[in-house]
Design a protein around this motif. Sequence first.
Motif, PDB file in Angstrom:
ATOM      1  N   LEU A  31       0.784  -1.036   0.003  1.00 48.70           N
ATOM      2  CA  LEU A  31       0.009  -0.055   0.010  1.00 48.70           C
ATOM      3  C   LEU A  31       0.691   1.456   0.025  1.00 48.70           C
ATOM      4  CD1 LEU A  31      -3.013  -1.050   2.668  1.00 48.70           C
ATOM      5  CD2 LEU A  31      -3.022  -0.396   0.012  1.00 48.70           C
ATOM      6  N   ILE A  32       1.973   1.203   0.619  1.00 48.69           N
ATOM      7  CA  ILE A  32       2.732   2.410   0.862  1.00 48.69           C
ATOM      8  C   ILE A  32       3.596   2.607  -0.560  1.00 48.69           C
ATOM      9  CG2 ILE A  32       5.112   3.438   1.932  1.00 48.69           C
ATOM     10  CD1 ILE A  32       3.650   2.353   4.598  1.00 48.69           C
ATOM     11  N   LEU A  33       3.992   1.501  -1.004  1.00 48.75           N
ATOM     12  CA  LEU A  33       4.789   1.689  -2.282  1.00 48.75           C
ATOM     13  C   LEU A  33       3.784   2.143  -3.456  1.00 48.75           C
ATOM     14  CD1 LEU A  33       7.086  -1.462  -2.348  1.00 48.75           C
ATOM     15  CD2 LEU A  33       7.827   0.923  -1.999  1.00 48.75           C
ATOM     16  N   ALA A  34       2.533   1.654  -3.530  1.00 49.67           N
ATOM     17  CA  ALA A  34       1.716   2.046  -4.452  1.00 49.67           C
ATOM     18  C   ALA A  34       1.507   3.334  -4.279  1.00 49.67           C
ATOM     19  CB  ALA A  34       0.545   1.098  -4.258  1.00 49.67           C
ATOM     20  N   SER A  35       1.196   3.943  -2.967  1.00 43.21           N
ATOM     21  CA  SER A  35       0.739   5.454  -2.882  1.00 43.21           C
ATOM     22  C   SER A  35       1.894   6.303  -3.308  1.00 43.21           C
ATOM     23  CB  SER A  35       0.336   5.588  -1.457  1.00 43.21           C
ATOM     24  OG  SER A  35       1.513   5.604  -0.644  1.00 43.21           O
ATOM     25  N   ALA A  39       2.241   8.622  -6.994  1.00 44.28           N
ATOM     26  CA  ALA A  39       2.487  10.296  -6.887  1.00 44.28           C
ATOM     27  C   ALA A  39       3.547  10.491  -7.697  1.00 44.28           C
ATOM     28  CB  ALA A  39       2.722  10.335  -5.383  1.00 44.28           C
ATOM     29  N   VAL A  40       4.605   9.783  -8.082  1.00 45.65           N
ATOM     30  CA  VAL A  40       5.638  10.013  -8.593  1.00 45.65           C
ATOM     31  C   VAL A  40       5.822   9.656 -10.114  1.00 45.65           C
ATOM     32  CG1 VAL A  40       7.171  10.136  -6.599  1.00 45.65           C
ATOM     33  CG2 VAL A  40       6.987   8.107  -7.912  1.00 45.65           C
ATOM     34  N   TRP A  41       4.903   8.771 -10.706  1.00 43.35           N
ATOM     35  CA  TRP A  41       4.909   8.212 -12.022  1.00 43.35           C
ATOM     36  C   TRP A  41       4.105   9.463 -13.025  1.00 43.35           C
ATOM     37  CZ3 TRP A  41       1.517   4.466 -14.894  1.00 43.35           C
ATOM     38  CH2 TRP A  41       2.003   4.117 -16.145  1.00 43.35           C
ATOM     39  N   VAL A  42       5.014  10.518 -13.131  1.00 46.53           N
ATOM     40  CA  VAL A  42       4.563  11.567 -13.899  1.00 46.53           C
ATOM     41  C   VAL A  42       3.650  11.147 -15.172  1.00 46.53           C
ATOM     42  CG1 VAL A  42       4.841  13.656 -15.035  1.00 46.53           C
ATOM     43  CG2 VAL A  42       6.257  12.908 -12.841  1.00 46.53           C
ATOM     44  N   PRO A  43       4.044  10.254 -15.907  1.00 46.33           N
ATOM     45  CA  PRO A  43       3.261   9.968 -17.337  1.00 46.33           C
ATOM     46  C   PRO A  43       1.834   9.747 -16.932  1.00 46.33           C
ATOM     47  CG  PRO A  43       5.471   8.888 -17.400  1.00 46.33           C
ATOM     48  CD  PRO A  43       5.330   9.481 -16.131  1.00 46.33           C
ATOM     49  N   LEU A  44       1.403   9.158 -15.807  1.00 50.44           N
ATOM     50  CA  LEU A  44       0.019   8.725 -15.402  1.00 50.44           C
ATOM     51  C   LEU A  44      -0.975   9.648 -15.403  1.00 50.44           C
ATOM     52  CD1 LEU A  44      -1.817   6.415 -14.342  1.00 50.44           C
ATOM     53  CD2 LEU A  44      -1.258   7.172 -12.140  1.00 50.44           C
ATOM     54  N   PHE A  45      -0.248  10.987 -15.204  1.00 48.76           N
ATOM     55  CA  PHE A  45      -1.219  12.210 -14.875  1.00 48.76           C
ATOM     56  C   PHE A  45      -0.641  13.554 -15.602  1.00 48.76           C
ATOM     57  CE2 PHE A  45       1.581  12.235 -11.089  1.00 48.76           C
ATOM     58  CZ  PHE A  45       2.219  13.156 -11.232  1.00 48.76           C
ATOM     59  N   ALA A  46       0.312  13.450 -16.272  1.00 49.25           N
ATOM     60  CA  ALA A  46       1.087  14.705 -17.042  1.00 49.25           C
ATOM     61  C   ALA A  46       0.669  14.830 -18.396  1.00 49.25           C
ATOM     62  CB  ALA A  46       2.402  14.751 -16.988  1.00 49.25           C
ATOM     63  N   SER A  47      -0.903  14.991 -18.504  1.00 47.03           N
ATOM     64  CA  SER A  47      -1.439  15.041 -19.791  1.00 47.03           C
ATOM     65  C   SER A  47      -2.600  16.192 -19.829  1.00 47.03           C
ATOM     66  CB  SER A  47      -2.071  13.945 -20.399  1.00 47.03           C
ATOM     67  OG  SER A  47      -3.158  13.195 -19.656  1.00 47.03           O
ATOM     68  N   TYR A  65      -7.076  11.342  -6.085  1.00 43.59           N
ATOM     69  CA  TYR A  65      -5.903  10.821  -5.544  1.00 43.59           C
ATOM     70  C   TYR A  65      -5.827  11.370  -4.122  1.00 43.59           C
ATOM     71  CZ  TYR A  65      -1.101   9.630  -4.319  1.00 43.59           C
ATOM     72  OH  TYR A  65       0.164   9.257  -3.758  1.00 43.59           O
ATOM     73  N   MET A  66      -6.107  12.409  -3.665  1.00 46.97           N
ATOM     74  CA  MET A  66      -5.855  12.786  -2.278  1.00 46.97           C
ATOM     75  C   MET A  66      -6.820  11.853  -1.389  1.00 46.97           C
ATOM     76  SD  MET A  66      -3.236  14.531  -2.057  1.00 46.97           S
ATOM     77  CE  MET A  66      -2.183  14.706  -3.130  1.00 46.97           C
ATOM     78  N   PRO A  67      -8.295  11.950  -1.677  1.00 47.61           N
ATOM     79  CA  PRO A  67      -8.877  11.283  -0.651  1.00 47.61           C
ATOM     80  C   PRO A  67      -8.595   9.660  -0.761  1.00 47.61           C
ATOM     81  CG  PRO A  67     -10.374  12.713  -2.109  1.00 47.61           C
ATOM     82  CD  PRO A  67      -8.898  12.586  -2.582  1.00 47.61           C
ATOM     83  N   VAL A  68      -8.476   9.147  -1.670  1.00 49.66           N
ATOM     84  CA  VAL A  68      -7.923   7.688  -1.823  1.00 49.66           C
ATOM     85  C   VAL A  68      -6.507   7.606  -1.201  1.00 49.66           C
ATOM     86  CG1 VAL A  68      -7.081   6.069  -3.524  1.00 49.66           C
ATOM     87  CG2 VAL A  68      -9.137   7.250  -4.036  1.00 49.66           C
TER      88      VAL A  68
END
Length: 102
Positions: A31-35, A39-47, A65-68
């Motif tokens: 869970l910690i590694l996934a969170s 947060a740091v895998w930029v190609p996921l949200f940088a569009s 992302y923040m509430p999850v």
Amino acid sequence: MVQPSDMPKTPAGSRSRVAAHPVTSAVIAILILASVFFAVWVPLFASATPKIGDFPFFYIYLLIYMPVLGVVLWIVITLQQKLRPGPGAGGPADASDGEVAR
């Protein structure tokens, strides 16, 4: 030379709490590694697309992302509390009950 028979015996329940509950510890780590990963895998949200109204995807991603992340960290804290020894177990939890040992 110290013989194996001279070494002190360890009680059966003396394993660490992490070693005693490997599945719970693995869930916490995942869970910690996934969170951190999300947060740091930029190609996921940088569009810029898809857009929802006038808002680019990055803003919607953060709103989701923040509430999850809050729920995930609450689960992690709850699981970590289950790994702690209870009162009377002689562990660090005994010192945290607010009383001073004499």
